[in-house]
Design a protein around this motif. Sequence first.
Motif, PDB file in Angstrom:
ATOM      1  N   GLU A 111       0.786  -1.268   0.036  1.00 23.69           N
ATOM      2  CA  GLU A 111      -0.062   0.086  -0.228  1.00 23.69           C
ATOM      3  C   GLU A 111       0.898   1.282  -0.134  1.00 23.69           C
ATOM      4  N   LEU A 112       1.957   1.040   0.831  1.00 22.56           N
ATOM      5  CA  LEU A 112       2.862   2.446   0.990  1.00 22.56           C
ATOM      6  C   LEU A 112       3.494   2.668  -0.475  1.00 22.56           C
ATOM      7  N   ARG A 113       3.853   1.509  -1.163  1.00 20.49           N
ATOM      8  CA  ARG A 113       4.596   1.474  -2.563  1.00 20.49           C
ATOM      9  C   ARG A 113       3.487   1.999  -3.446  1.00 20.49           C
ATOM     10  N   HIS A 114       2.112   1.729  -3.371  1.00 22.32           N
ATOM     11  CA  HIS A 114       1.379   2.229  -4.329  1.00 22.32           C
ATOM     12  C   HIS A 114       0.945   3.469  -4.050  1.00 22.32           C
ATOM     13  N   GLN A 115       0.977   4.207  -3.136  1.00 26.94           N
ATOM     14  CA  GLN A 115       0.516   5.755  -2.691  1.00 26.94           C
ATOM     15  C   GLN A 115       1.735   6.408  -3.311  1.00 26.94           C
ATOM     16  N   THR A 116       3.068   5.823  -3.111  1.00 27.34           N
ATOM     17  CA  THR A 116       4.254   6.581  -3.698  1.00 27.34           C
ATOM     18  C   THR A 116       4.170   6.677  -5.357  1.00 27.34           C
ATOM     19  N   LEU A 117       3.571   5.621  -5.937  1.00 25.96           N
ATOM     20  CA  LEU A 117       3.499   5.520  -7.477  1.00 25.96           C
ATOM     21  C   LEU A 117       2.279   6.630  -7.520  1.00 25.96           C
ATOM     22  N   LEU A 138       6.985   3.885 -16.976  1.00 28.22           N
ATOM     23  CA  LEU A 138       7.095   2.372 -17.110  1.00 28.22           C
ATOM     24  C   LEU A 138       8.125   2.099 -16.242  1.00 28.22           C
ATOM     25  N   ARG A 139       9.081   2.937 -15.995  1.00 31.62           N
ATOM     26  CA  ARG A 139      10.395   2.484 -14.799  1.00 31.62           C
ATOM     27  C   ARG A 139      10.115   2.800 -13.645  1.00 31.62           C
ATOM     28  N   LEU A 140       8.573   3.325 -13.054  1.00 31.80           N
ATOM     29  CA  LEU A 140       8.302   3.667 -12.010  1.00 31.80           C
ATOM     30  C   LEU A 140       8.206   2.328 -10.993  1.00 31.80           C
ATOM     31  N   ASP A 141       8.457   2.482  -9.807  1.00 29.80           N
ATOM     32  CA  ASP A 141       8.323   1.171  -8.879  1.00 29.80           C
ATOM     33  C   ASP A 141       6.989   0.920  -8.486  1.00 29.80           C
ATOM     34  N   GLY A 142       6.438  -0.317  -8.909  1.00 36.45           N
ATOM     35  CA  GLY A 142       4.983  -0.602  -8.682  1.00 36.45           C
ATOM     36  C   GLY A 142       4.454  -0.828 -10.014  1.00 36.45           C
ATOM     37  N   LEU A 143       4.975  -0.671 -11.152  1.00 37.98           N
ATOM     38  CA  LEU A 143       4.427  -1.223 -12.536  1.00 37.98           C
ATOM     39  C   LEU A 143       4.972  -2.255 -12.921  1.00 37.98           C
ATOM     40  N   ASP A 144       5.557  -3.137 -12.155  1.00 33.35           N
ATOM     41  CA  ASP A 144       6.220  -4.351 -12.672  1.00 33.35           C
ATOM     42  C   ASP A 144       5.382  -5.666 -12.845  1.00 33.35           C
ATOM     43  N   GLN A 145       4.115  -5.431 -12.551  1.00 35.47           N
ATOM     44  CA  GLN A 145       3.324  -6.610 -12.759  1.00 35.47           C
ATOM     45  C   GLN A 145       2.126  -6.278 -13.693  1.00 35.47           C
ATOM     46  N   LEU A 146       2.348  -5.149 -14.633  1.00 32.83           N
ATOM     47  CA  LEU A 146       1.385  -4.913 -15.726  1.00 32.83           C
ATOM     48  C   LEU A 146       1.109  -5.903 -16.552  1.00 32.83           C
TER      49      LEU A 146
END
Length: 214
Positions: free
Chosen positions: A87-93, A133-141
């Motif tokens: 959740e913290l990772r998603h809010q940062t994204l 696309l290089r942002l942390d949190g988009l590695d499971q698109l």
Amino acid sequence: MTEHSPKPVSENSGGKALRNGAIVVLLLVAFTPLRSVALPIALVAVLVGFGYVFHRVLRFNRSGGIALIATATTMLCVYLALVYRAELRHQTLLSHLNAYGNVTVRRNAFPFPHVHQLSIGDGVANSDLTTILRLDGLDQLTHLYLDNDILTDTCLQDAAKISGLEYIAIDCDRISDDAILQFETRFPECRVIPQNRNWHDPQTVFLGTPPDEG
């Protein structure tokens, strides 16, 4: 002569009631349109079910029950910690994506919250998409939607780097047909949806020879 007393009716009825309640909750979660209400009910039902199981195990074997409770509690704490971290990772994204305007994401909650869909709207250029696309949190698109009038063929090179991509919808006038067809050929396992493109000539339907006029 000793007589074996029957099992207490309350225990049997309690087990049946728990089972029937679990079935009802599963049906609610599966079919009700109000899933926001059904999911918390399901969570409560699961917790009640675990409590019932722990109670029965404690009555049968106290030491085994305590060990089971300790193990389950540890696993639950680890899971909640991982969910909190996600959740913290998603809010940062989301805070990073706010700088690009019309960019939205959707995510799945199970087994861990993760973003599976990225939608790129107006105002996002090729270089912006590369950075996004290089942002942390988009590695499971798995799903990508491109809908603007700035992106060009170059953006498909970045899309090609998404290892788990299953679906891409393209509604960009500056992306050529050749680039889309080449992408489709390179990645046959990815479903490519080119919007508002008519690549096929209308088919001529043969209705037979006209009747002789006599």
